[in-house]
Design a protein around this motif. Structure first.
Motif, PDB file in Angstrom:
ATOM      1  N   TYR A  31      -6.829  -1.298 -35.501  1.00 23.24           N
ATOM      2  CA  TYR A  31      -6.646  -1.812 -34.142  1.00 23.24           C
ATOM      3  C   TYR A  31      -5.768  -3.067 -34.136  1.00 23.24           C
ATOM      4  O   TYR A  31      -4.968  -3.279 -33.222  1.00 23.24           O
ATOM      5  N   ALA A  32      -5.929  -3.895 -35.167  1.00 20.33           N
ATOM      6  CA  ALA A  32      -5.053  -5.069 -35.299  1.00 20.33           C
ATOM      7  C   ALA A  32      -3.601  -4.629 -35.416  1.00 20.33           C
ATOM      8  O   ALA A  32      -2.699  -5.239 -34.834  1.00 20.33           O
ATOM      9  N   ALA A  33      -3.377  -3.548 -36.156  1.00 18.77           N
ATOM     10  CA  ALA A  33      -2.022  -3.020 -36.326  1.00 18.77           C
ATOM     11  C   ALA A  33      -1.433  -2.547 -34.999  1.00 18.77           C
ATOM     12  O   ALA A  33      -0.264  -2.794 -34.696  1.00 18.77           O
ATOM     13  N   TYR A  34      -2.250  -1.866 -34.198  1.00 19.22           N
ATOM     14  CA  TYR A  34      -1.769  -1.413 -32.882  1.00 19.22           C
ATOM     15  C   TYR A  34      -1.365  -2.610 -32.018  1.00 19.22           C
ATOM     16  O   TYR A  34      -0.360  -2.563 -31.294  1.00 19.22           O
ATOM     17  N   MET A  35      -2.154  -3.684 -32.086  1.00 21.17           N
ATOM     18  CA  MET A  35      -1.836  -4.876 -31.291  1.00 21.17           C
ATOM     19  C   MET A  35      -0.553  -5.555 -31.774  1.00 21.17           C
ATOM     20  O   MET A  35       0.194  -6.127 -30.980  1.00 21.17           O
ATOM     21  N   VAL A  36      -0.289  -5.472 -33.074  1.00 20.30           N
ATOM     22  CA  VAL A  36       0.988  -5.991 -33.596  1.00 20.30           C
ATOM     23  C   VAL A  36       2.145  -5.202 -32.997  1.00 20.30           C
ATOM     24  O   VAL A  36       3.179  -5.770 -32.614  1.00 20.30           O
ATOM     25  N   GLY A  37       1.978  -3.886 -32.899  1.00 21.12           N
ATOM     26  CA  GLY A  37       3.015  -3.053 -32.280  1.00 21.12           C
ATOM     27  C   GLY A  37       3.255  -3.423 -30.831  1.00 21.12           C
ATOM     28  O   GLY A  37       4.410  -3.509 -30.385  1.00 21.12           O
ATOM     29  N   ILE A  38       2.188  -3.663 -30.097  1.00 23.45           N
ATOM     30  CA  ILE A  38       2.315  -4.081 -28.696  1.00 23.45           C
ATOM     31  C   ILE A  38       3.003  -5.440 -28.606  1.00 23.45           C
ATOM     32  O   ILE A  38       3.901  -5.650 -27.774  1.00 23.45           O
ATOM     33  N   ALA A  39       2.604  -6.363 -29.480  1.00 21.27           N
ATOM     34  CA  ALA A  39       3.219  -7.696 -29.493  1.00 21.27           C
ATOM     35  C   ALA A  39       4.714  -7.604 -29.788  1.00 21.27           C
ATOM     36  O   ALA A  39       5.524  -8.316 -29.185  1.00 21.27           O
ATOM     37  N   ALA A  40       5.092  -6.716 -30.713  1.00 21.25           N
ATOM     38  CA  ALA A  40       6.510  -6.562 -31.065  1.00 21.25           C
ATOM     39  C   ALA A  40       7.307  -6.028 -29.874  1.00 21.25           C
ATOM     40  O   ALA A  40       8.434  -6.474 -29.613  1.00 21.25           O
ATOM     41  N   MET A  41       6.745  -5.066 -29.139  1.00 16.76           N
ATOM     42  CA  MET A  41       7.428  -4.553 -27.942  1.00 16.76           C
ATOM     43  C   MET A  41       7.587  -5.639 -26.890  1.00 16.76           C
ATOM     44  O   MET A  41       8.644  -5.761 -26.262  1.00 16.76           O
ATOM     45  N   LEU A  42       6.544  -6.441 -26.704  1.00 16.29           N
ATOM     46  CA  LEU A  42       6.616  -7.528 -25.725  1.00 16.29           C
ATOM     47  C   LEU A  42       7.627  -8.589 -26.161  1.00 16.29           C
ATOM     48  O   LEU A  42       8.352  -9.150 -25.326  1.00 16.29           O
ATOM     49  N   ASP A  43       7.695  -8.848 -27.464  1.00 16.50           N
ATOM     50  CA  ASP A  43       8.658  -9.819 -27.993  1.00 16.50           C
ATOM     51  C   ASP A  43      10.087  -9.345 -27.745  1.00 16.50           C
ATOM     52  O   ASP A  43      10.966 -10.148 -27.405  1.00 16.50           O
ATOM     53  N   PHE A  44      10.317  -8.046 -27.904  1.00 19.49           N
ATOM     54  CA  PHE A  44      11.642  -7.480 -27.617  1.00 19.49           C
ATOM     55  C   PHE A  44      11.949  -7.553 -26.126  1.00 19.49           C
ATOM     56  O   PHE A  44      13.052  -7.903 -25.713  1.00 19.49           O
ATOM     57  N   MET A  45      10.945  -7.262 -25.299  1.00 24.76           N
ATOM     58  CA  MET A  45      11.141  -7.231 -23.848  1.00 24.76           C
ATOM     59  C   MET A  45      11.413  -8.609 -23.271  1.00 24.76           C
ATOM     60  O   MET A  45      12.242  -8.748 -22.356  1.00 24.76           O
ATOM     61  N   ASP A  46      10.749  -9.660 -23.788  1.00 24.77           N
ATOM     62  CA  ASP A  46      10.976 -10.983 -23.199  1.00 24.77           C
ATOM     63  C   ASP A  46      12.405 -11.463 -23.439  1.00 24.77           C
ATOM     64  O   ASP A  46      13.040 -12.051 -22.560  1.00 24.77           O
ATOM     65  N   GLY A  47      12.949 -11.154 -24.622  1.00 27.23           N
ATOM     66  CA  GLY A  47      14.335 -11.518 -24.893  1.00 27.23           C
ATOM     67  C   GLY A  47      15.305 -10.718 -24.042  1.00 27.23           C
ATOM     68  O   GLY A  47      16.283 -11.253 -23.515  1.00 27.23           O
ATOM     69  N   LEU A  48      15.012  -9.426 -23.916  1.00 30.24           N
ATOM     70  CA  LEU A  48      15.852  -8.540 -23.096  1.00 30.24           C
ATOM     71  C   LEU A  48      15.874  -9.006 -21.648  1.00 30.24           C
ATOM     72  O   LEU A  48      16.933  -9.083 -21.004  1.00 30.24           O
ATOM     73  N   LEU A  49      14.710  -9.346 -21.135  1.00 32.88           N
ATOM     74  CA  LEU A  49      14.593  -9.778 -19.744  1.00 32.88           C
ATOM     75  C   LEU A  49      15.251 -11.140 -19.527  1.00 32.88           C
ATOM     76  O   LEU A  49      15.903 -11.368 -18.505  1.00 32.88           O
ATOM     77  N   ALA A  50      15.092 -12.030 -20.505  1.00 33.80           N
ATOM     78  CA  ALA A  50      15.707 -13.355 -20.387  1.00 33.80           C
ATOM     79  C   ALA A  50      17.226 -13.243 -20.321  1.00 33.80           C
ATOM     80  O   ALA A  50      17.882 -13.942 -19.536  1.00 33.80           O
ATOM     81  N   ARG A  51      17.787 -12.316 -21.132  1.00 33.34           N
ATOM     82  CA  ARG A  51      19.239 -12.128 -21.099  1.00 33.34           C
ATOM     83  C   ARG A  51      19.682 -11.472 -19.789  1.00 33.34           C
ATOM     84  O   ARG A  51      20.702 -11.852 -19.215  1.00 33.34           O
ATOM     85  N   ALA A  52      18.899 -10.506 -19.310  1.00 28.64           N
ATOM     86  CA  ALA A  52      19.258  -9.808 -18.074  1.00 28.64           C
ATOM     87  C   ALA A  52      19.210 -10.735 -16.869  1.00 28.64           C
ATOM     88  O   ALA A  52      20.061 -10.675 -15.978  1.00 28.64           O
ATOM     89  N   LEU A  53      18.212 -11.621 -16.831  1.00 29.22           N
ATOM     90  CA  LEU A  53      18.041 -12.533 -15.693  1.00 29.22           C
ATOM     91  C   LEU A  53      18.743 -13.870 -15.895  1.00 29.22           C
ATOM     92  O   LEU A  53      18.753 -14.712 -15.009  1.00 29.22           O
ATOM     93  N   LYS A  54      19.303 -14.050 -17.114  1.00 27.67           N
ATOM     94  CA  LYS A  54      19.891 -15.344 -17.495  1.00 27.67           C
ATOM     95  C   LYS A  54      18.868 -16.467 -17.309  1.00 27.67           C
ATOM     96  O   LYS A  54      19.189 -17.557 -16.818  1.00 27.67           O
ATOM     97  N   ALA A  55      17.637 -16.155 -17.693  1.00 29.52           N
ATOM     98  CA  ALA A  55      16.529 -17.108 -17.511  1.00 29.52           C
ATOM     99  C   ALA A  55      16.218 -17.807 -18.834  1.00 29.52           C
ATOM    100  O   ALA A  55      15.139 -17.658 -19.403  1.00 29.52           O
ATOM    101  N   TYR A  56      17.208 -18.543 -19.345  1.00 28.16           N
ATOM    102  CA  TYR A  56      17.029 -19.261 -20.593  1.00 28.16           C
ATOM    103  C   TYR A  56      16.457 -20.647 -20.310  1.00 28.16           C
ATOM    104  O   TYR A  56      16.829 -21.287 -19.334  1.00 28.16           O
ATOM    105  N   SER A  57      15.576 -21.103 -21.176  1.00 28.53           N
ATOM    106  CA  SER A  57      15.047 -22.464 -21.035  1.00 28.53           C
ATOM    107  C   SER A  57      14.524 -22.925 -22.374  1.00 28.53           C
ATOM    108  O   SER A  57      14.169 -22.119 -23.242  1.00 28.53           O
ATOM    109  N   GLU A  58      14.473 -24.232 -22.558  1.00 26.73           N
ATOM    110  CA  GLU A  58      13.967 -24.787 -23.819  1.00 26.73           C
ATOM    111  C   GLU A  58      12.489 -24.472 -23.987  1.00 26.73           C
ATOM    112  O   GLU A  58      12.034 -24.171 -25.099  1.00 26.73           O
ATOM    113  N   ILE A  59      11.745 -24.526 -22.879  1.00 31.02           N
ATOM    114  CA  ILE A  59      10.312 -24.210 -22.985  1.00 31.02           C
ATOM    115  C   ILE A  59      10.111 -22.744 -23.381  1.00 31.02           C
ATOM    116  O   ILE A  59       9.189 -22.399 -24.141  1.00 31.02           O
ATOM    117  N   GLY A  60      10.991 -21.861 -22.885  1.00 30.92           N
ATOM    118  CA  GLY A  60      10.904 -20.454 -23.256  1.00 30.92           C
ATOM    119  C   GLY A  60      11.155 -20.246 -24.735  1.00 30.92           C
ATOM    120  O   GLY A  60      10.464 -19.461 -25.397  1.00 30.92           O
TER     121      GLY A  60
END
Length: 234
Positions: A31-60
């Motif tokens: 189950y820990a492994a499955y959560m790592v997979g979910i975390a990896a997808m979310l990590d990819f998505m936040d970068g993708l979304l930040a680039r699409a929205l041009k929502a870059y910030s130091e706090i991000g």
């Protein structure tokens, strides 16, 4: 409002890491492994979304590293801790109650990798050293293989020398001066993205053919293709 969406996804990445820790400390490593997979997808998505929205910030940027430290630093160390707890310490000569703590070497080198990434201007378009999500996915695949076919993989994965080798090899790769490509597409032409397309096509084929067993092979493939690309470019 939209500028906060990438950070919200990063927070979900962090939450996934926290849940993974709960499972790992309770020896529910699959189950820990499955959560790592979910975390990896979310990590990819936040970068993708930040680039699409041009929502870059130091706090991000800082939040992303802090979330990654949990999901891709503490969690893989804890999974290795769990696997080493089940391994036979006798052949290594290391006391049985000490051996599992070697898994947290990955956590230390993940912290070094993330700190290095934050101050290294060379890594805007590619990576120097194996990214922490790739390392974590490789390690998280081990309990999945163990669950899928214990008779086939138990002697290998629960071998303390194998686990220690994985720990030390990936600890080195995390901070090595090794150029690796990023899955960032500026355009979709074959000429500019040949390595990325080859990697994605081979990854899909491997997953279709051998399922969970493909995961560690895909990480190895990623490293090998990056080395070939680096050598051919030079």
């Amino acid at each position: 409002m939209k500028k906060h969406l990438p950070n919200a996804i990063t927070c979900l990445n962090l939450l996934s890491g926290c849940v993974a820790l709960y499972f790992a400390f309770n020896q529910q490593l699959n189950y820990a492994a499955y959560m790592v997979g979910i975390a990896a997808m979310l990590d990819f998505m936040d970068g993708l979304l930040a680039r699409a929205l041009k929502a870059y910030s130091e706090i991000g940027k800082q939040l992303d590293s802090l979330a990654d430290m949990v999901s891709f630093g503490v969690v893989p160390g804890t999974i290795l801790f769990g696997l080493l707890t089940r391994a036979d310490a006798t052949p290594t000569g290391v006391p049985e109650d000490v051996l599992p703590f070697f898994g947290f070497i990955i956590t230390i080198f993940s912290a070094l990798r993330l700190a290095k990434f934050n101050i290294d201007t060379r890594q805007a378009e590619s990576f120097i050293g194996v990214p922490t999500p790739a390392c974590s996915i490789f390690i998280a695949s081990l309990p999945l293989l163990l669950e899928a076919s214990p008779a086939l993989y138990e002697d290998i994965i629960l071998n303390p020398f194998f686990l220690l080798a994985i720990t030390f090899i990936f600890s080195y790769l995390l901070i090595a001066e090794l150029p690796l490509f990023a899955l960032k597409f500026r355009n979709y032409t074959w000429k500019d993205n040949a390595t990325r397309f080859i990697f994605l096509i081979l990854s899909v084929i491997l997953l279709a053919l051998i399922k969970f067993a493909a995961i560690p092979l895909i990480i190895v493939l990623y490293i090998l293709l990056s080395v070939i690309k680096s050598v051919s470019t030079k």
